[in-house]
Design a protein around this motif. Structure first.
Motif, PDB file in Angstrom:
ATOM      1  N   ILE A  18      43.628  41.513  31.205  1.00 46.88           N
ATOM      2  CA  ILE A  18      42.522  40.768  30.586  1.00 46.88           C
ATOM      3  C   ILE A  18      42.730  40.724  29.071  1.00 46.88           C
ATOM      4  O   ILE A  18      42.961  41.746  28.431  1.00 46.88           O
ATOM      5  CB  ILE A  18      41.143  41.421  30.890  1.00 46.88           C
ATOM      6  N   GLN A  19      42.685  39.495  28.530  1.00 46.52           N
ATOM      7  CA  GLN A  19      42.756  39.304  27.068  1.00 46.52           C
ATOM      8  C   GLN A  19      41.310  39.213  26.587  1.00 46.52           C
ATOM      9  O   GLN A  19      40.679  38.155  26.673  1.00 46.52           O
ATOM     10  CB  GLN A  19      43.514  38.007  26.750  1.00 46.52           C
ATOM     11  N   PHE A  20      40.784  40.318  26.087  1.00 46.18           N
ATOM     12  CA  PHE A  20      39.363  40.399  25.772  1.00 46.18           C
ATOM     13  C   PHE A  20      39.083  39.771  24.406  1.00 46.18           C
ATOM     14  O   PHE A  20      39.656  40.182  23.393  1.00 46.18           O
ATOM     15  CB  PHE A  20      38.907  41.859  25.783  1.00 46.18           C
ATOM     16  N   LYS A  21      38.202  38.783  24.378  1.00 43.84           N
ATOM     17  CA  LYS A  21      37.824  38.103  23.125  1.00 43.84           C
ATOM     18  C   LYS A  21      36.636  38.847  22.516  1.00 43.84           C
ATOM     19  O   LYS A  21      35.550  38.864  23.100  1.00 43.84           O
ATOM     20  CB  LYS A  21      37.450  36.640  23.400  1.00 43.84           C
ATOM     21  N   GLU A  95      34.932  38.051  35.652  1.00 43.33           N
ATOM     22  CA  GLU A  95      36.397  37.970  35.549  1.00 43.33           C
ATOM     23  C   GLU A  95      36.989  39.325  35.931  1.00 43.33           C
ATOM     24  O   GLU A  95      38.087  39.410  36.447  1.00 43.33           O
ATOM     25  CB  GLU A  95      36.791  37.592  34.108  1.00 43.33           C
ATOM     26  N   TYR A  96      36.227  40.403  35.668  1.00 34.63           N
ATOM     27  CA  TYR A  96      36.761  41.741  35.940  1.00 34.63           C
ATOM     28  C   TYR A  96      35.781  42.620  36.706  1.00 34.63           C
ATOM     29  O   TYR A  96      35.519  43.745  36.349  1.00 34.63           O
ATOM     30  CB  TYR A  96      37.196  42.436  34.648  1.00 34.63           C
ATOM     31  N   LEU A 120      30.162  34.344  25.558  1.00 33.94           N
ATOM     32  CA  LEU A 120      31.399  33.820  26.150  1.00 33.94           C
ATOM     33  C   LEU A 120      31.177  33.300  27.564  1.00 33.94           C
ATOM     34  O   LEU A 120      30.455  33.915  28.352  1.00 33.94           O
ATOM     35  CB  LEU A 120      32.423  34.958  26.161  1.00 33.94           C
ATOM     36  N   ALA A 122      33.252  32.588  30.867  1.00 30.45           N
ATOM     37  CA  ALA A 122      34.546  32.812  31.545  1.00 30.45           C
ATOM     38  C   ALA A 122      34.467  32.120  32.906  1.00 30.45           C
ATOM     39  O   ALA A 122      34.624  30.903  32.991  1.00 30.45           O
ATOM     40  CB  ALA A 122      34.847  34.305  31.637  1.00 30.45           C
ATOM     41  N   LEU A 150      36.456  30.177  27.878  1.00 26.03           N
ATOM     42  CA  LEU A 150      37.832  30.388  28.355  1.00 26.03           C
ATOM     43  C   LEU A 150      38.159  29.236  29.304  1.00 26.03           C
ATOM     44  O   LEU A 150      37.626  29.154  30.412  1.00 26.03           O
ATOM     45  CB  LEU A 150      37.960  31.742  29.066  1.00 26.03           C
TER      46      LEU A 150
HETATM   47  N1  LIG Z   1      38.293  37.629  28.360  1.00 28.99           N
HETATM   48  C1  LIG Z   1      37.053  38.007  28.064  1.00 28.99           C
HETATM   49  N2  LIG Z   1      36.752  38.392  26.823  1.00 28.99           N
HETATM   50  C2  LIG Z   1      35.487  38.767  26.527  1.00 28.99           C
HETATM   51  N3  LIG Z   1      34.484  38.776  27.403  1.00 28.99           N
HETATM   52  C3  LIG Z   1      34.772  38.396  28.640  1.00 28.99           C
HETATM   53  N4  LIG Z   1      33.984  38.265  29.738  1.00 28.99           N
HETATM   54  C4  LIG Z   1      34.733  37.845  30.742  1.00 28.99           C
HETATM   55  N5  LIG Z   1      35.993  37.653  30.350  1.00 28.99           N
HETATM   56  C5  LIG Z   1      36.037  37.990  29.038  1.00 28.99           C
END
Ligand SMILES: Nc1ncnc2[nH]cnc12
Ligand SMILES: O=P(O)(O)OC[C@H]1O[C@H](OP(=O)(O)OP(=O)(O)O)[C@H](O)[C@@H]1O
Length: 170
Positions: A18-21, A95-96, A120, A122, A150
């Motif tokens: 996971i690329q967390f933003k 996503e996770y 965000l 996703a 995303l």
């Molecule tokens: N890649 C992501 N970065 C930050 N928050 C998220 N929530 C779900 N996916 C994410």
């Protein structure tokens, strides 16, 4: 304002791959945070919003600032077990992982026009669950607003034909 460049990516968080933003890279810069709030203010001009529903947890920062700027009431959709009182609940996939979100039954009055705000978008699971909660208590979701979208996860498909604004996409 180059928001996209400002946003920090944390690799492999909270899970490998996971690329967390990290939107804290925005809120720690008042000029950037203020820019985001102004952009959201512009986006809601065409909508006669009665109430802002801010999503747990990072959505609280943006919903709080925008609500105060617009002098609108702010309510919270929270992860299960945090709100108290009589709540409606929805389970959704992330996503996770998966989670359950709640809204107090008295948070929205029947017929109110609601804006849902989060940091965000996703997969769209969180925002769609929040919209289902608003609908359950008789509200009308007329706008979704996100700082980040995303692209690859097709979250907008979960949001139907409700107007959706995202300031930056990755
Ligand atoms: N890649 C992501 N970065 C930050 N928050 C998220 N929530 C779900 N996916 C994410
Ligand atoms: O579009 P989705 O796939 O539903 O994902 C988006 C959600 O995921 C993140 O929150 P998270 O659940 O990690 O909670 P937090 O803000 O409390 O850290 C993010 O802040 C959104 O709320």
């Amino acid at each position: 304002m180059d928001l996209k460049n400002l946003i920090r990516t944390i690799p492999d968080f909270p899970k490998p791959g996971i690329q967390f933003k990290d939107i804290e890279s925005i809120t720690e810069h008042p000029e950037a945070f203020s820019h985001v709030v102004e952009r959201f203010s512009e986006a809601m001009e065409a909508h006669d919003i009665d109430k802002i529903v801010a999503l747990d947890a990072r959505g609280f920062l943006f919903g709080g600032a925008l609500g105060l700027r617009q002098k609108l009431p702010i309510v919270m959709a929270r992860k299960k077990g945090k709100l108290g009182g009589d709540c409606v609940a929805e389970t959704y996939a992330l996503e996770y992982g998966s989670a359950e979100v709640e809204l107090q039954k008295t948070a929205i009055k029947s017929g109110e026009k609601v804006m849902i705000i989060d940091d965000l978008l996703a997969t769209g699971g969180t925002a769609a669950a929040a919209a289902a909660l608003v609908n359950q208590v008789g509200g009308d979701v007329t706008l979704f607003a996100f700082v980040i979208e995303l692209d690859g996860l097709n979250g907008r498909a979960q949001l139907g034909d409700v107007d959706t604004v995202a300031l930056v996409s990755f």
